[in-house]
Design a protein around this motif. Structure first.
Motif, PDB file in Angstrom:
ATOM      1  N   LEU A 201       0.810  -1.224   0.000  1.00  0.00           N
ATOM      2  CA  LEU A 201       0.000   0.000   0.000  1.00  0.00           C
ATOM      3  C   LEU A 201       0.846   1.278   0.000  1.00  0.00           C
ATOM      4  CD1 LEU A 201      -2.451  -1.216   2.781  1.00  0.00           C
ATOM      5  CD2 LEU A 201      -2.844  -1.317   0.319  1.00  0.00           C
ATOM      6  N   ASN A 202       2.175   1.129  -0.114  1.00  0.00           N
ATOM      7  CA  ASN A 202       3.097   2.275  -0.062  1.00  0.00           C
ATOM      8  C   ASN A 202       2.833   3.137   1.184  1.00  0.00           C
ATOM      9  OD1 ASN A 202       5.231   3.836  -0.922  1.00  0.00           O
ATOM     10  ND2 ASN A 202       3.964   5.168  -2.181  1.00  0.00           N
ATOM     11  N   LEU A 203       2.693   2.454   2.314  1.00  0.00           N
ATOM     12  CA  LEU A 203       2.398   3.156   3.571  1.00  0.00           C
ATOM     13  C   LEU A 203       3.633   3.863   4.106  1.00  0.00           C
ATOM     14  CD1 LEU A 203       0.370   0.468   5.535  1.00  0.00           C
ATOM     15  CD2 LEU A 203      -0.514   2.627   4.649  1.00  0.00           C
ATOM     16  N   THR A 204       3.388   4.871   4.901  1.00  0.00           N
ATOM     17  CA  THR A 204       4.462   5.581   5.595  1.00  0.00           C
ATOM     18  C   THR A 204       4.243   5.340   7.092  1.00  0.00           C
ATOM     19  OG1 THR A 204       4.326   7.241   3.865  1.00  0.00           O
ATOM     20  CG2 THR A 204       5.513   7.865   5.877  1.00  0.00           C
ATOM     21  N   TYR A 205       5.297   4.900   7.768  1.00  0.00           N
ATOM     22  CA  TYR A 205       5.158   4.632   9.203  1.00  0.00           C
ATOM     23  C   TYR A 205       6.111   5.500  10.018  1.00  0.00           C
ATOM     24  CZ  TYR A 205       3.115  -0.117   8.394  1.00  0.00           C
ATOM     25  OH  TYR A 205       2.350  -1.197   8.037  1.00  0.00           O
ATOM     26  N   ILE A 206       5.637   5.889  11.187  1.00  0.00           N
ATOM     27  CA  ILE A 206       6.551   6.340  12.242  1.00  0.00           C
ATOM     28  C   ILE A 206       6.489   5.234  13.283  1.00  0.00           C
ATOM     29  CG2 ILE A 206       6.963   8.032  14.059  1.00  0.00           C
ATOM     30  CD1 ILE A 206       6.041  10.130  12.133  1.00  0.00           C
ATOM     31  N   PHE A 207       7.605   4.572  13.473  1.00  0.00           N
ATOM     32  CA  PHE A 207       7.638   3.347  14.265  1.00  0.00           C
ATOM     33  C   PHE A 207       8.370   3.627  15.574  1.00  0.00           C
ATOM     34  CE2 PHE A 207       9.186  -0.791  15.509  1.00  0.00           C
ATOM     35  CZ  PHE A 207       8.156  -1.653  15.172  1.00  0.00           C
ATOM     36  N   ILE A 208       7.592   3.682  16.661  1.00  0.00           N
ATOM     37  CA  ILE A 208       8.156   4.047  17.967  1.00  0.00           C
ATOM     38  C   ILE A 208       8.494   2.777  18.742  1.00  0.00           C
ATOM     39  CG2 ILE A 208       7.575   5.140  20.169  1.00  0.00           C
ATOM     40  CD1 ILE A 208       5.671   6.985  18.469  1.00  0.00           C
ATOM     41  N   SER A 209       9.711   2.702  19.245  1.00  0.00           N
ATOM     42  CA  SER A 209      10.098   1.486  19.963  1.00  0.00           C
ATOM     43  C   SER A 209      11.271   1.762  20.889  1.00  0.00           C
ATOM     44  CB  SER A 209      10.473   0.405  18.950  1.00  0.00           C
ATOM     45  OG  SER A 209      10.924  -0.745  19.619  1.00  0.00           O
ATOM     46  N   HIS A 210      11.388   0.947  21.955  1.00  0.00           N
ATOM     47  CA  HIS A 210      12.582   1.054  22.799  1.00  0.00           C
ATOM     48  C   HIS A 210      13.594  -0.020  22.375  1.00  0.00           C
ATOM     49  CE1 HIS A 210      10.337  -2.248  24.549  1.00  0.00           C
ATOM     50  NE2 HIS A 210      11.491  -2.669  24.992  1.00  0.00           N
ATOM     51  N   ASP A 211      13.186  -0.867  21.398  1.00  0.00           N
ATOM     52  CA  ASP A 211      13.968  -2.056  21.039  1.00  0.00           C
ATOM     53  C   ASP A 211      14.748  -1.814  19.747  1.00  0.00           C
ATOM     54  OD1 ASP A 211      14.826  -4.526  20.127  1.00  0.00           O
ATOM     55  OD2 ASP A 211      13.131  -5.581  21.022  1.00  0.00           O
ATOM     56  N   LEU A 212      16.061  -1.643  19.885  1.00  0.00           N
ATOM     57  CA  LEU A 212      16.890  -1.312  18.710  1.00  0.00           C
ATOM     58  C   LEU A 212      16.907  -2.424  17.664  1.00  0.00           C
ATOM     59  CD1 LEU A 212      19.900   0.453  20.391  1.00  0.00           C
ATOM     60  CD2 LEU A 212      18.588   1.362  18.502  1.00  0.00           C
ATOM     61  N   SER A 213      16.831  -3.687  18.107  1.00  0.00           N
ATOM     62  CA  SER A 213      16.865  -4.791  17.129  1.00  0.00           C
ATOM     63  C   SER A 213      15.622  -4.723  16.242  1.00  0.00           C
ATOM     64  CB  SER A 213      16.876  -6.152  17.820  1.00  0.00           C
ATOM     65  OG  SER A 213      17.792  -6.165  18.837  1.00  0.00           O
ATOM     66  N   VAL A 214      14.463  -4.465  16.864  1.00  0.00           N
ATOM     67  CA  VAL A 214      13.207  -4.386  16.112  1.00  0.00           C
ATOM     68  C   VAL A 214      13.263  -3.208  15.136  1.00  0.00           C
ATOM     69  CG1 VAL A 214      10.733  -3.907  16.348  1.00  0.00           C
ATOM     70  CG2 VAL A 214      11.827  -5.531  17.883  1.00  0.00           C
ATOM     71  N   VAL A 215      13.772  -2.084  15.616  1.00  0.00           N
ATOM     72  CA  VAL A 215      13.858  -0.890  14.775  1.00  0.00           C
ATOM     73  C   VAL A 215      14.803  -1.132  13.596  1.00  0.00           C
ATOM     74  CG1 VAL A 215      14.777   1.469  14.789  1.00  0.00           C
ATOM     75  CG2 VAL A 215      13.194   0.755  16.544  1.00  0.00           C
ATOM     76  N   HIS A 216      15.902  -1.821  13.860  1.00  0.00           N
ATOM     77  CA  HIS A 216      16.859  -2.127  12.791  1.00  0.00           C
ATOM     78  C   HIS A 216      16.203  -2.995  11.722  1.00  0.00           C
ATOM     79  CE1 HIS A 216      20.176  -4.465  10.921  1.00  0.00           C
ATOM     80  NE2 HIS A 216      20.662  -3.261  10.827  1.00  0.00           N
ATOM     81  N   HIS A 217      15.378  -3.925  12.161  1.00  0.00           N
ATOM     82  CA  HIS A 217      14.701  -4.842  11.237  1.00  0.00           C
ATOM     83  C   HIS A 217      13.672  -4.103  10.373  1.00  0.00           C
ATOM     84  CE1 HIS A 217      12.591  -8.457   9.917  1.00  0.00           C
ATOM     85  NE2 HIS A 217      11.464  -7.921  10.350  1.00  0.00           N
ATOM     86  N   PHE A 218      13.019  -3.105  10.951  1.00  0.00           N
ATOM     87  CA  PHE A 218      11.821  -2.565  10.320  1.00  0.00           C
ATOM     88  C   PHE A 218      11.997  -1.208   9.631  1.00  0.00           C
ATOM     89  CE2 PHE A 218       7.463  -0.820  10.420  1.00  0.00           C
ATOM     90  CZ  PHE A 218       6.818  -1.870   9.796  1.00  0.00           C
ATOM     91  N   CYS A 219      12.973  -0.412  10.073  1.00  0.00           N
ATOM     92  CA  CYS A 219      12.965   1.017   9.662  1.00  0.00           C
ATOM     93  C   CYS A 219      13.994   1.355   8.589  1.00  0.00           C
ATOM     94  CB  CYS A 219      13.211   1.890  10.883  1.00  0.00           C
ATOM     95  SG  CYS A 219      11.971   1.608  12.155  1.00  0.00           S
ATOM     96  N   ASP A 220      13.750   2.471   7.887  1.00  0.00           N
ATOM     97  CA  ASP A 220      14.707   2.988   6.896  1.00  0.00           C
ATOM     98  C   ASP A 220      15.639   4.004   7.543  1.00  0.00           C
ATOM     99  OD1 ASP A 220      13.332   1.656   4.766  1.00  0.00           O
ATOM    100  OD2 ASP A 220      11.796   3.214   4.904  1.00  0.00           O
ATOM    101  N   ARG A 221      15.060   4.856   8.381  1.00  0.00           N
ATOM    102  CA  ARG A 221      15.818   5.889   9.082  1.00  0.00           C
ATOM    103  C   ARG A 221      15.465   5.820  10.553  1.00  0.00           C
ATOM    104  NH1 ARG A 221      15.144  11.628   8.296  1.00  0.00           N
ATOM    105  NH2 ARG A 221      13.131  11.076   7.430  1.00  0.00           N
ATOM    106  N   ILE A 222      16.366   6.298  11.398  1.00  0.00           N
ATOM    107  CA  ILE A 222      16.107   6.203  12.841  1.00  0.00           C
ATOM    108  C   ILE A 222      16.450   7.524  13.534  1.00  0.00           C
ATOM    109  CG2 ILE A 222      16.771   4.997  14.985  1.00  0.00           C
ATOM    110  CD1 ILE A 222      17.433   2.561  13.181  1.00  0.00           C
ATOM    111  N   GLY A 223      15.545   7.962  14.412  1.00  0.00           N
ATOM    112  CA  GLY A 223      15.801   9.127  15.257  1.00  0.00           C
ATOM    113  C   GLY A 223      15.932   8.637  16.692  1.00  0.00           C
ATOM    114  N   VAL A 224      16.940   9.133  17.394  1.00  0.00           N
ATOM    115  CA  VAL A 224      17.151   8.729  18.791  1.00  0.00           C
ATOM    116  C   VAL A 224      16.692   9.876  19.678  1.00  0.00           C
ATOM    117  CG1 VAL A 224      18.876   8.016  20.496  1.00  0.00           C
ATOM    118  CG2 VAL A 224      19.138   7.332  18.097  1.00  0.00           C
ATOM    119  N   MET A 225      15.803   9.580  20.637  1.00  0.00           N
ATOM    120  CA  MET A 225      15.263  10.636  21.515  1.00  0.00           C
ATOM    121  C   MET A 225      15.819  10.523  22.918  1.00  0.00           C
ATOM    122  SD  MET A 225      11.255  11.462  20.843  1.00  0.00           S
ATOM    123  CE  MET A 225      11.033  13.007  21.720  1.00  0.00           C
TER     124      MET A 225
END
Ligand code: SF4
Length: 325
Positions: A201-225
């Motif tokens: 569906l060419n979706l755009t996600y903002i994927f919030i997580s505390h888990d770096l492994s999950v974020v690495h698996h799922f995201c294109d870019r990462i912001g650290v807060m």
């Protein structure tokens, strides 16, 4: 060059402290970033860093204190509450706890259909077909649509949450820790569904997580807060292979030893995350930073570009920049 789907400019969300007219909890404090159509931006950080508040503010579940949120170039922070409700059709959220976010007295069909009814989309028959289509996309059968949420496992309940978020055909989905309440084996199933849907569906996600492994698996870019601010933002590979901010380095060093991206040496941060109602002066990370300099206690760093795909907010790099110049 195409415009980004989402532009966030100097976003702030402050909550007044009980009994005070002048003191605030600065949950989100001057955050700016963009997200392109079809991109997945991960937001990581320890609990209490403001990432969930930021997600809810982006889709206007919280009213921003200051700043702008532009969706397809339109500033949605200045819209009337009626218009904001209509806009929410284009921005949906998947919550962490699928059980708490589903009405236990409603059958699954009604839960998924509800946004269509609220946004007055389609006839009864068209809505029925849309619910069936979206249920199929997340792997739910017609029979399951006639059941109540308590009759489902955690993973299945999150499929219902995803179907409900998707049903109005949104452009942007904020996924707030969507798999952290699930068993590890179920996490990958749900992530794969979200990944397949993104492609389809060419979706755009903002994927919030505390888990770096999950974020690495799922995201294109990462912001650290950290304490309401984005301290580093970069392309996924750049962030994992070439982290710059001392906080990002510490987070990466805490990955399990077996993880291929773990930093060689474990960096243990001193103390706890400070109270966001009373953040430290200067760089808010200075009380825990292994590289803290005297200047860090009085000077607030700003997020600056250090390369094409990499921004960091740390005086180490501001100094470096000045020395190079
Ligand atoms: Fe550490 Fe100073 Fe950089 Fe803050 S500005 S992260 S205290 S080195």
């Amino acid at each position: 060059m195409t415009n980004p789907l989402l532009e966030v400019k100097h976003l702030k969300k402050y909550f007044p402290l009980k009994g005070s007219r002048t003191d605030y909890l600065k949950a989100v404090d001057d955050v700016s970033f963009t997200v392109n159509q079809g991109e997945v931006l991960g937001i990581v950080g320890e609990s209490g860093c403001g990432k969930s508040t930021m997600g809810k503010t982006l889709i206007q579940l919280f009213t921003p204190t200051e700043g702008e949120i532009l969706l397809n170039g339109e500033n949605i922070t200045v819209l009337s509450s009626k218009k904001v409700r209509q806009k929410r059709r284009e921005m949906q959220i998947i919550f962490q706890d699928p059980f708490a976010s589903l009405n236990p007295r409603m059958k699954v069909f009604k839960i998924i259909e509800e946004p269509l009814v609220n946004f007055r989309i389609g006839t009864k028959e068209e809505r029925k077909q849309r619910v069936y289509d979206v249920a199929k996309q997340v792997g739910l059968t017609h029979k399951q649509l006639e059941r109540f949420p308590h009759e489902f496992s955690g993973g299945q309940r999150q499929r219902i949450g995803i179907a409900r978020a998707l049903v109005s055909n949104p452009k942007l989905i904020v996924a707030d820790e969507p798999v952290s309440a699930l068993d590890v084996s179920i996490q990958s199933q749900v992530l794969n569904i979200m990944k397949d849907l993104k492609k389809e569906l060419n979706l755009t996600y903002i994927f919030i997580s505390h888990d770096l492994s999950v974020v690495h698996h799922f995201c294109d870019r990462i912001g650290v807060m950290y304490l309401g601010k984005i301290v580093e933002i970069a392309d996924k590979h750049e962030l994992f292979n070439n982290p710059k901010h001392p906080y990002t380095k510490a987070l990466l060093s805490a990955l399990p030893k077996s993880h291929p991206l773990q930093e060689k040496e474990r960096i243990v941060l001193k103390g706890d995350v400070p109270n966001p109602a009373n953040p430290p002066s200067g760089c808010t990370f200075h009380t825990r930073c292994p590289n803290c300099m005297e200047i860090c206690k009085v000077t607030t760093p700003v997020l600056k570009s250090i390369s094409d795909k990499h921004e960091v907010s740390c005086l180490l790099y501001e100094e470096l920049e000045e020395r190079v110049l």
